[in-house]
Design a protein around this motif. Structure first.
Motif, PDB file in Angstrom:
ATOM      1  N   GLY A  82       0.802  -1.217   0.000  1.00 49.21           N
ATOM      2  CA  GLY A  82       0.000   0.000   0.000  1.00 49.21           C
ATOM      3  C   GLY A  82       0.831   1.261   0.000  1.00 49.21           C
ATOM      4  N   ILE A  83       2.023   1.201  -0.600  1.00 46.55           N
ATOM      5  CA  ILE A  83       2.824   2.407  -0.722  1.00 46.55           C
ATOM      6  C   ILE A  83       2.133   3.354  -1.701  1.00 46.55           C
ATOM      7  N   VAL A  84       2.055   4.621  -1.317  1.00 49.15           N
ATOM      8  CA  VAL A  84       1.484   5.625  -2.218  1.00 49.15           C
ATOM      9  C   VAL A  84       2.412   5.752  -3.428  1.00 49.15           C
ATOM     10  N   PRO A  85       1.961   5.782  -4.668  1.00 43.31           N
ATOM     11  CA  PRO A  85       0.575   5.833  -5.145  1.00 43.31           C
ATOM     12  C   PRO A  85      -0.043   4.472  -5.495  1.00 43.31           C
ATOM     13  N   MET A  86       0.517   3.369  -5.014  1.00 42.62           N
ATOM     14  CA  MET A  86      -0.097   2.074  -5.334  1.00 42.62           C
ATOM     15  C   MET A  86      -1.081   1.649  -4.256  1.00 42.62           C
ATOM     16  N   HIS A  87      -1.506   2.605  -3.413  1.00 35.22           N
ATOM     17  CA  HIS A  87      -2.290   2.239  -2.242  1.00 35.22           C
ATOM     18  C   HIS A  87      -3.774   2.140  -2.524  1.00 35.22           C
ATOM     19  N   ILE A  88      -4.225   2.500  -3.742  1.00 32.31           N
ATOM     20  CA  ILE A  88      -5.666   2.790  -3.886  1.00 32.31           C
ATOM     21  C   ILE A  88      -6.584   1.602  -3.605  1.00 32.31           C
ATOM     22  N   TRP A  89      -6.069   0.382  -3.771  1.00 33.07           N
ATOM     23  CA  TRP A  89      -6.953  -0.765  -3.501  1.00 33.07           C
ATOM     24  C   TRP A  89      -7.238  -0.926  -2.019  1.00 33.07           C
ATOM     25  N   LEU A  90      -6.270  -0.493  -1.200  1.00 33.97           N
ATOM     26  CA  LEU A  90      -6.322  -0.817   0.227  1.00 33.97           C
ATOM     27  C   LEU A  90      -7.570  -0.260   0.929  1.00 33.97           C
ATOM     28  N   PRO A  91      -7.849   1.051   0.763  1.00 30.50           N
ATOM     29  CA  PRO A  91      -9.044   1.574   1.438  1.00 30.50           C
ATOM     30  C   PRO A  91     -10.358   1.035   0.873  1.00 30.50           C
ATOM     31  N   TYR A  92     -10.323   0.390  -0.292  1.00 31.86           N
ATOM     32  CA  TYR A  92     -11.551  -0.239  -0.765  1.00 31.86           C
ATOM     33  C   TYR A  92     -11.687  -1.647  -0.209  1.00 31.86           C
ATOM     34  N   ALA A  93     -10.576  -2.398  -0.323  1.00 32.92           N
ATOM     35  CA  ALA A  93     -10.655  -3.830  -0.041  1.00 32.92           C
ATOM     36  C   ALA A  93     -10.744  -4.118   1.455  1.00 32.92           C
ATOM     37  N   HIS A  94      -9.869  -3.472   2.246  1.00 29.80           N
ATOM     38  CA  HIS A  94      -9.835  -3.855   3.658  1.00 29.80           C
ATOM     39  C   HIS A  94     -11.153  -3.643   4.398  1.00 29.80           C
ATOM     40  N   PRO A  95     -11.805  -2.484   4.233  1.00 27.77           N
ATOM     41  CA  PRO A  95     -13.032  -2.307   4.997  1.00 27.77           C
ATOM     42  C   PRO A  95     -14.157  -3.228   4.534  1.00 27.77           C
ATOM     43  N   GLN A  96     -14.085  -3.685   3.303  1.00 27.39           N
ATOM     44  CA  GLN A  96     -15.210  -4.412   2.743  1.00 27.39           C
ATOM     45  C   GLN A  96     -15.272  -5.850   3.248  1.00 27.39           C
ATOM     46  N   ALA A  97     -14.125  -6.399   3.620  1.00 27.26           N
ATOM     47  CA  ALA A  97     -14.105  -7.770   4.119  1.00 27.26           C
ATOM     48  C   ALA A  97     -14.773  -7.815   5.492  1.00 27.26           C
ATOM     49  N   PRO A  98     -15.194  -9.018   5.927  1.00 28.36           N
ATOM     50  CA  PRO A  98     -15.678  -9.131   7.312  1.00 28.36           C
ATOM     51  C   PRO A  98     -14.585  -8.674   8.273  1.00 28.36           C
ATOM     52  N   SER A  99     -14.985  -8.162   9.447  1.00 34.62           N
ATOM     53  CA  SER A  99     -14.017  -7.436  10.281  1.00 34.62           C
ATOM     54  C   SER A  99     -12.818  -8.253  10.719  1.00 34.62           C
ATOM     55  N   HIS A 100     -13.034  -9.559  11.026  1.00 33.46           N
ATOM     56  CA  HIS A 100     -11.867 -10.316  11.472  1.00 33.46           C
ATOM     57  C   HIS A 100     -10.893 -10.505  10.321  1.00 33.46           C
ATOM     58  N   ILE A 101     -11.421 -10.504   9.090  1.00 30.34           N
ATOM     59  CA  ILE A 101     -10.534 -10.602   7.927  1.00 30.34           C
ATOM     60  C   ILE A 101      -9.833  -9.263   7.692  1.00 30.34           C
ATOM     61  N   SER A 102     -10.573  -8.159   7.871  1.00 31.65           N
ATOM     62  CA  SER A 102      -9.926  -6.839   7.758  1.00 31.65           C
ATOM     63  C   SER A 102      -8.761  -6.765   8.709  1.00 31.65           C
ATOM     64  N   SER A 103      -9.016  -7.291   9.898  1.00 28.71           N
ATOM     65  CA  SER A 103      -7.968  -7.233  10.910  1.00 28.71           C
ATOM     66  C   SER A 103      -6.750  -8.025  10.465  1.00 28.71           C
ATOM     67  N   ILE A 104      -6.972  -9.191   9.879  1.00 34.29           N
ATOM     68  CA  ILE A 104      -5.818  -9.983   9.428  1.00 34.29           C
ATOM     69  C   ILE A 104      -5.176  -9.336   8.205  1.00 34.29           C
ATOM     70  N   MET A 105      -6.012  -8.822   7.311  1.00 31.32           N
ATOM     71  CA  MET A 105      -5.441  -8.209   6.097  1.00 31.32           C
ATOM     72  C   MET A 105      -4.591  -6.997   6.447  1.00 31.32           C
ATOM     73  N   SER A 106      -5.154  -6.107   7.275  1.00 30.00           N
ATOM     74  CA  SER A 106      -4.410  -4.895   7.617  1.00 30.00           C
ATOM     75  C   SER A 106      -3.294  -5.198   8.593  1.00 30.00           C
ATOM     76  N   GLY A 107      -3.588  -6.119   9.505  1.00 34.27           N
ATOM     77  CA  GLY A 107      -2.593  -6.391  10.524  1.00 34.27           C
ATOM     78  C   GLY A 107      -1.436  -7.207   9.976  1.00 34.27           C
ATOM     79  N   VAL A 108      -1.737  -8.179   9.126  1.00 39.86           N
ATOM     80  CA  VAL A 108      -0.705  -9.135   8.761  1.00 39.86           C
ATOM     81  C   VAL A 108      -0.412  -9.205   7.270  1.00 39.86           C
ATOM     82  N   MET A 109      -1.477  -9.291   6.459  1.00 44.43           N
ATOM     83  CA  MET A 109      -1.209  -9.597   5.059  1.00 44.43           C
ATOM     84  C   MET A 109      -0.311  -8.558   4.399  1.00 44.43           C
ATOM     85  N   ILE A 110      -0.576  -7.290   4.660  1.00 46.11           N
ATOM     86  CA  ILE A 110       0.273  -6.286   4.024  1.00 46.11           C
ATOM     87  C   ILE A 110       1.693  -6.324   4.575  1.00 46.11           C
TER      88      ILE A 110
END
Lengths: 307, 609
Positions: free
Chosen positions: B160-188
């Motif tokens: 999610g380095i700018v300017p390649m970050h644009i997917w992040l604010p779309y994808a992370h919030p859209q997943a179920p919350s425990h997945i958002s937590s893993i995606m933001s917390g770990v996957m990146i």
């Protein structure tokens, strides 16, 4: 050694800090050809507030109740990080300049939350503006710390305390820090402590819902924070040796005089700035602090060039 | 394929990332018991468990792969599974759209990674890490630069380095919350692993500009991320933007490490890497926590819009407490963990500025200044997030009727809250372990490097009088708070009067008079208007010329990157596609001709190398 030092330092700063505010008000009034209140008015105000019963908003939660204590704890912890009398501070091992900033930010964070907790739009506005101003001040503070620390080869607070030469970089850093302090202690031209006009106050708006003892705590914490900043800036521009260097009584007296006089110089400067400027619009504060940032960059450059 | 083998790596670097994966995945999995219940059908819940298991496994494989090919396979599985998790809420149109953006962006990144790996393979004749590492030592530096850039783009897209970050604010919030937590917390974070493993560990940093570039990108990422986060009033989207910011902070540490490596300042390089890795694990923990508690709010109220929330601290006290802890930590306030890693990063930059040649001093100083600005803005952002969501009066009926989260969700949150405190207080112990990790990554002998004085005090540079002791700070704060508590018991308890908030003499204030999230961020919107380009939409619905029936007022900010980079790019892709359509006439002979020409050209191309 350290615990008595901590206690002496705390007592000194707690008792002395309201005096500085009273003094600033007195000087301002004198400059404006007014009689004004006495120098000890802040003490009387605090006494009055401590005796009063407080009113708490019914929308408020425990955050509102806890915030004044967190603010007080954070400024007192910050006070212990600073070596005030001898070359070491009571909590010297606990942190450096950066920690000082972060610890003070903790109090501000809770105060801003408590302001939102009251649910009034004034307090919300104060909270938003306070966070706005403080976040713009932050990079300037950081660069001032860098400049000072590059000079002394350490970010430890103790390193910059004690007798040292004052090169250009420190002078410029001092001026930059002075501008930041004006914002941090909510003084004109950034904020106005005297007004309660809804649209111009920032810090006062934030604490609008507080009353009685909790308000007294917040006010007192603000006095202490102000004194800490004055002390830091005085030590940078007007360094003083540790008082253990004075070997006789008269030496101690003259040390004490100079010790207080340099803080008075800052106090007078703040008072003069306050009477001679008008309060800025909120969005000009960004320019004001931006100028502070530029000055801080200049001081870093000076520090790099070793001038 | 040469000597293809499925060998796994378990060196300190991999183990550290495995730890990060499991410390967030475990509480998130526990949390999902309560979170999924009632929200989805039984079959879907089973599917989500299946996907979660594969997701966690694939991430574990990514960080333990000892072979570039395995790495790539695991990476791809991870991307695909996370795509399925993003579009898990298929009934939302937004999920599908977010998923599409995500999968396109992530594959652009993967394409660059494949290119980089193929170049490496060509020189090493093997995908094995040891072979690649050996080959990298003799590789010409121009190829190295190219590989570095490809890797940076490839991993940067995931990070999610700018300017390649644009997917992040779309994808992370859209997943179920425990997945958002893993995606933001770990996957990146696996992208950071990729940068450390491939750039620092395998390729070896050999030019100053690599570190410089990463630092510049990191600073931009920090600032852009936090400014957008401040503007956001969707609680999960705000957290996603804040992840962008924190990736910037992590990369400041990593970039500084690369910078110092190329200057051969080994001690500082290790220290900076420790700072970056520390922030990495901290961010995993507190962002995991924040997403989980944000998810609890979403589940309890059915909305993610802060403007419709408020007053939740009274109905969901435990969730509120967890969110508050997370907010304090992410705002880098003592004595929690975010503060420690931010302090370490500042120290790394300071000691860098102290030791590097004169020309680079100012650069590092300004980086630090921007880091300070970022952390102050983060504090403002989380004052807003917590204050508007949890404090004062509820702004909607659903916020008023919210119920505290079920036990399983609270267990997940409390576990992470506990970790926040542990990683704050046990800082010097963590640093000791991280030093070994950083030693492995950089190939520097760290046995004589020490960043702590005893078990309680951190000390970046011996004999310079710079210390940080979080337990001592916490002690001081607790002592003062304890005195305050006694004061409270003695003078305040049951002695204050409860009354309405001061209402200026008006009649009965209600939730509509409260400050809103949009209003809170207004000063920032104006101060950063040169970048945010805010605009207003007003619409008057009139009954007649004289009578306005209703008035709609909206304020928006321009998505600069979307508008000025991605939109034109997408436009030109479509345009090219339109032109290319001309060669598809539908005649089979023509297609055979194309195949022939392609094969011919490929043979020529192969000969050339």
């Amino acid at each position: 050694m350290k615990i008595p030092l901590a206690i002496i330092q705390l007592i000194f700063i707690i008792l002395f800090s309201p005096f500085l505010s009273g003094l600033i008000t007195k000087i301002k009034n004198t400059l404006r050809m007014r009689k004004g209140q006495g120098v000890f008015q802040p003490y009387l105000n605090l006494r009055k507030l401590f005796l009063k019963r407080e009113v708490i908003s019914e929308t408020a939660s425990w955050v509102f109740g806890v915030a004044p204590f967190v603010v007080m704890a954070s400024v007192l912890t910050a006070a212990l990080l600073i070596p005030m009398f001898i070359g070491q501070s009571p909590l010297g091992g606990a942190g450096d300049f950066f920690v000082l900033i972060f610890v003070l930010a903790l109090g501000r964070f809770f105060l801003a939350l408590a302001a939102l907790d009251a649910g009034s739009s004034f307090t919300g506005m104060g909270s938003s503006r306070e966070m706005f101003i403080s976040s713009l001040a932050e990079p300037a503070v950081c660069l001032v710390i860098f400049s000072v620390s590059l000079q002394f080869g350490s970010t430890g607070i103790a390193a910059s305390f004690g007798m040292h030469p004052v090169p250009v970089s420190l002078l410029v850093a001092g001026i930059a820090l002075f501008m930041v302090i004006i914002a941090e202690t909510s003084r004109i031209p950034v904020d106005n402590q005297e007004t309660h006009l809804e649209l111009t106050m920032v810090h006062e708006a934030m604490i609008l819902e507080y009353s009685g003892k909790r308000l007294a705590l917040i006010e007192w914490a603000a006095y202490i924070k102000q004194m800490l900043w004055f002390f830091v800036i005085a030590q940078l521009i007007f360094p003083i040796a540790s008082f253990s260097c004075c070997n006789n009584f008269s030496g101690l007296i003259s040390w004490g005089m100079w010790y207080l006089a340099r803080i008075m110089i800052i106090v007078i400067a703040v008072a003069i700035v306050e009477v001679s400027l008008a309060k800025m619009r909120l969005f000009r504060v960004a320019d004001f602090l931006g100028f502070g940032f530029v000055l801080a960059v200049i001081s870093v450059i000076c520090a790099i060039l070793r001038i | 394929m040469g000597n293809f083998s499925l060998n796994l790596l378990f060196d300190p670097l991999s183990l550290f990332f495995l730890f990060v994966i499991f410390i967030v995945s475990l509480p998130s999995a526990i949390y999902s018991f309560g979170y999924l219940k009632g929200e989805y059908s039984v079959g879907k819940i089973k599917l989500s468990w299946f996907l979660l298991a594969i997701f966690v496994l694939s991430m574990s494989l990514v960080v333990t792969a000892g072979n570039a090919l395995i790495f790539l396979l695991a990476w791809e599985i991870m991307s695909l599974v996370s795509y399925f998790l993003v579009v898990f809420d298929t009934k939302h149109e937004k999920s599908v759209q977010a998923g599409t953006i995500y999968i396109v962006m992530t594959h652009i990144g993967t394409a660059f990674l494949i290119a980089a790996f193929l170049i490496l393979y060509k020189h090493a004749h093997s995908f094995d890490f040891t072979a690649i590492k050996n080959a990298c030592q003799v590789m010409p530096s121009s190829i190295k630069h190219l590989v570095f850039l490809f890797l940076l783009i490839g991993f940067g897209t995931k990070a999610g380095i700018v300017p390649m970050h644009i997917w992040l604010p779309y994808a992370h919030p859209q997943a179920p919350s425990h997945i958002s937590s893993i995606m933001s917390g770990v996957m990146i974070k696996t992208a950071v692993y990729g940068i450390i493993r491939f750039v620092i560990f395998l390729l070896g940093v050999n030019s100053l500009w690599w570190g410089g570039l990463v630092l510049v990108l990191a600073v931009i990422t920090c600032l852009v991320g936090i400014v957008y986060a401040l503007m956001e009033s969707d609680i999960k989207k705000m957290l996603a933007y804040s992840s962008v910011e924190n990736m910037g902070v992590i990369l400041l540490g990593i970039g500084a490490a690369m910078f110092f490596l190329s200057l051969n300042l080994q001690y500082l390089a290790v220290f900076s890497l420790v700072a970056g890795l520390y922030h990495l694990v901290n961010h995993a923990i507190f962002k995991g926590l924040l997403f989980l508690s944000g998810g609890s709010v979403y589940k309890a109220t059915g909305t993610r819009d802060m403007e419709k929330l408020g007053g939740l601290i009274k109905v969901m006290p435990q969730t509120a407490f967890c969110f508050l802890l997370g907010a304090i930590a992410i705002s880098a306030l003592p004595p929690l963990n975010g503060f420690v890693s931010e302090w370490l990063t500042l120290q790394a930059l300071f000691w860098g500025a102290f030791y590097v040649p004169v020309s680079a001093k100012l650069f590092l100083t300004v980086c630090a200044g921007m880091l300070a600005l970022t952390s102050a803005l983060a504090a403002a952002c989380f004052v807003k997030a917590f204050g508007i969501t949890f404090l004062a009066l509820p702004r909607s009926q659903s916020a008023k009727n919210a119920k505290e989260a079920p036990v399983s969700m609270r267990i997940g949150m409390f576990f992470l809250s506990l970790m926040i405190i542990c990683f704050g207080l046990g800082a010097s112990f963590v640093i000791k372990l991280l030093t070994r990790v950083a030693g492995t990554a950089t190939g520097i002998n760290v046995s004589n490097m020490k960043f702590s004085l005893n078990n309680f005090t951190i000390m970046p540079q011996a004999g310079q009088g710079v210390y940080l002791s979080v337990p001592l700070l916490a002690c001081a704060l607790v002592v003062f708070l304890f005195i305050g508590w006694i004061f409270y018991i003695k003078f305040l308890r049951n002695k204050s009067r409860t009354y309405t908030t001061w209402d200026c003499g008006y009649y009965k204030l209600d939730a509509r008079n409260e400050y809103t999230a949009t209003a809170f961020s207004k000063p920032f919107r104006i101060a950063f208007s040169f970048f945010l380009l805010p605009y207003r939409k007003t619409e008057k619905i009139r009954e007649s010329f004289y009578h306005v029936k209703s008035f709609v007022y909206e304020t928006h900010t321009t998505m600069v990157f979307k508008k000025y980079i991605y939109k034109p790019l997408l436009g030109s892709v479509f345009k090219t596609a339109k032109i290319m359509r001309n060669i598809q006439a539908g005649s089979i002979h023509l297609y055979l001709g194309y195949i022939f020409v392609t094969v011919f050209l490929l043979i020529l191309f192969m000969n050339k190398f």
